[in-house]
Write a protein that holds these residues in place. Structure first.
Motif, PDB file in Angstrom:
ATOM      1  N   ALA A  79       0.830  -1.121  -0.230  1.00  0.00           N
ATOM      2  CA  ALA A  79       0.062   0.013   0.227  1.00  0.00           C
ATOM      3  C   ALA A  79       1.058   1.482   0.200  1.00  0.00           C
ATOM      4  O   ALA A  79       0.485   2.464  -0.536  1.00  0.00           O
ATOM      5  CB  ALA A  79      -1.157  -0.157   1.190  1.00  0.00           C
ATOM      6  N   ASP A  80       2.177   1.007   0.601  1.00  0.00           N
ATOM      7  CA  ASP A  80       2.971   2.733   0.564  1.00  0.00           C
ATOM      8  C   ASP A  80       4.355   1.480   0.673  1.00  0.00           C
ATOM      9  O   ASP A  80       5.074   1.554   1.285  1.00  0.00           O
ATOM     10  CB  ASP A  80       2.486   2.875   1.771  1.00  0.00           C
ATOM     11  N   PRO A  81       4.847   1.510  -0.667  1.00  0.00           N
ATOM     12  CA  PRO A  81       6.253   0.905  -0.464  1.00  0.00           C
ATOM     13  C   PRO A  81       7.624   1.698   0.234  1.00  0.00           C
ATOM     14  O   PRO A  81       8.140   1.169   0.043  1.00  0.00           O
ATOM     15  CB  PRO A  81       6.599   0.973  -2.038  1.00  0.00           C
ATOM     16  N   SER A  82       7.338   3.443   0.469  1.00  0.00           N
ATOM     17  CA  SER A  82       8.177   4.082   0.694  1.00  0.00           C
ATOM     18  C   SER A  82       8.349   3.905   2.407  1.00  0.00           C
ATOM     19  O   SER A  82       9.345   4.880   3.380  1.00  0.00           O
ATOM     20  CB  SER A  82       7.784   5.374   0.687  1.00  0.00           C
ATOM     21  N   ASP A  83       7.594   2.959   3.141  1.00  0.00           N
ATOM     22  CA  ASP A  83       7.254   2.627   4.184  1.00  0.00           C
ATOM     23  C   ASP A  83       8.320   1.759   5.056  1.00  0.00           C
ATOM     24  O   ASP A  83       8.705   0.722   4.362  1.00  0.00           O
ATOM     25  CB  ASP A  83       5.964   1.756   4.835  1.00  0.00           C
TER      26      ASP A  83
END
Length: 158
Positions: A79-83
């Motif tokens: 959902a948020d690859p930068s997490d």
């Protein structure tokens, strides 16, 4: 997140936010199994909540449910690859399930996003050492220490 829960028989009292708060408190208090129960309910009621899903993944991991934790961390990371934390959790859970190749990929992503996180770098080194050992390249302890020192120096230079 303040959705009133359905009145299912056996459901905990309160709304989804209260389940999340109580589950988080249980996790912080060292009760991951109990936290997992509440946070699973909360995640089912609010499947799009990254905060609930991440807390659930942490509870699953701490309770030893590594395959479930891997799936939960994967959902957050997709959902948020930068997490970076979700990538880190995905990598740790993959290692615990024995998939060190997948572990190395996600731990490397976490390290790339947060090179200052020593625990991210340590987990990646451990996974890479496991892969190397399984491939027959045992090396020496001194070589590992030298690589650690080089990694630290590179980090400090940035």
């Amino acid at each position: 997140m303040r959705k009133r829960a359905r009145s299912d028989e056996g459901a905990p009292s309160g709304d989804v936010y209260e389940w999340f708060r109580r589950g988080s408190a249980l996790l912080a208090g060292g009760h991951p199994g109990a936290a997992q129960q509440l946070l699973s309910r909360a995640a089912a009621a609010e499947p799009g909540s990254a905060a609930i899903r991440e807390s659930l993944a942490r509870a699953q991991f701490d309770a030893g449910s590594y395959a479930a934790a891997l799936e939960s961390f994967r959902e957050v990371a997709l959902a948020d690859p930068s997490d970076d934390y979700a990538q880190f959790g995905w990598g740790l859970a993959a290692a615990r399930t024995g998939d060190f190749e997948e572990s190395a990929v996600h731990l490397a992503l976490a390290v790339a996003m947060r090179p200052d996180a020593a625990h991210y770098r340590a987990a990646l080194r451990q996974t890479r050492a496991t892969l190397k050992a399984r491939a027959g390249g045992f090396g020496t302890v001194g070589a590992e220490q030298k690589q650690d020192q080089q990694d630290e120096k590179h980090h400090q230079d940035e």
